[in-house]
Design a protein around this motif. Structure first.
Motif, PDB file in Angstrom:
ATOM      1  N   ARG A  28      -1.211 -11.594  -2.428  1.00 22.19           N
ATOM      2  CA  ARG A  28      -0.019 -10.818  -2.091  1.00 22.19           C
ATOM      3  C   ARG A  28       1.029 -10.860  -3.196  1.00 22.19           C
ATOM      4  N   PRO A  39       6.970  -9.340  -1.546  1.00 24.51           N
ATOM      5  CA  PRO A  39       5.680  -9.533  -0.879  1.00 24.51           C
ATOM      6  C   PRO A  39       5.621  -8.961   0.547  1.00 24.51           C
ATOM      7  N   ASN A  43       2.734  -6.804   2.876  1.00 24.33           N
ATOM      8  CA  ASN A  43       2.378  -7.056   4.282  1.00 24.33           C
ATOM      9  C   ASN A  43       2.544  -5.797   5.123  1.00 24.33           C
TER      10      ASN A  43
END
Length: 153
Positions: A28, A39, A43
């Motif tokens: 990530r 990050p 997600n």
């Protein structure tokens, strides 16, 4: 101009397409650095655009050497797809699940973009202006009938 989420999605899909095993493992933070974003943006893209309904299996491992693995789930043969549709949709289906099924069939090029747009319009809340659970029941019947007919072409 496309937004960052679209760019990340296209990048990941391109990686999946180039992958011989149909899966990619990413970190990530590395991906966030590549796109100069936080990050949590990664997600968001993965959780909204790489769902099981859309034909992806996602697993993650947390920790220092953690990764996110995205795998494309291939659709079976046409007869199996028709049976799968009839069984998966069941007696009722919500709009999100219906759109996920339509998206997966479009991505697999089993239906055209135009057919997908027509299906989305036909199963939308606006088109089926009924109260729940009747709306989900009508949506399931419509979607099953239309998909089985389209896939029989």
């Amino acid at each position: 101009m496309r937004n960052i989420s679209d760019l990340i999605e296209q990048y990941l899909k391109h990686m999946l397409q180039d992958s011989p095993e149909g899966a990619v493992e990413i970190q990530r933070n590395d991906l966030a650095d590549r796109f100069s974003c936080v990050p949590s943006q990664i997600n968001y893209v993965i959780s909204t655009r790489f769902t099981l309904e859309k034909g992806y299996l996602v697993e993650s491992k947390r920790g220092g050497g953690g990764y996110i693995r995205i795998q494309r789930v291939e659709l079976p043969t046409l007869k199996m797809i028709q049976g799968h549709i009839a069984q998966t949709i069941g007696s009722e289906v919500d709009q999100t699940a219906a759109e996920g099924i339509i998206y997966q069939l479009e991505e697999a090029e089993l239906i055209s973009k135009r057919e997908a747009n027509l299906l989305r319009a036909a199963v939308s809340r606006e088109a089926i202006a009924l109260i729940l659970p009747t709306r989900d029941e009508v949506r399931a019947r419509l979607l099953k009938a239309m998909l089985i007919t389209l896939l029989a072409k």
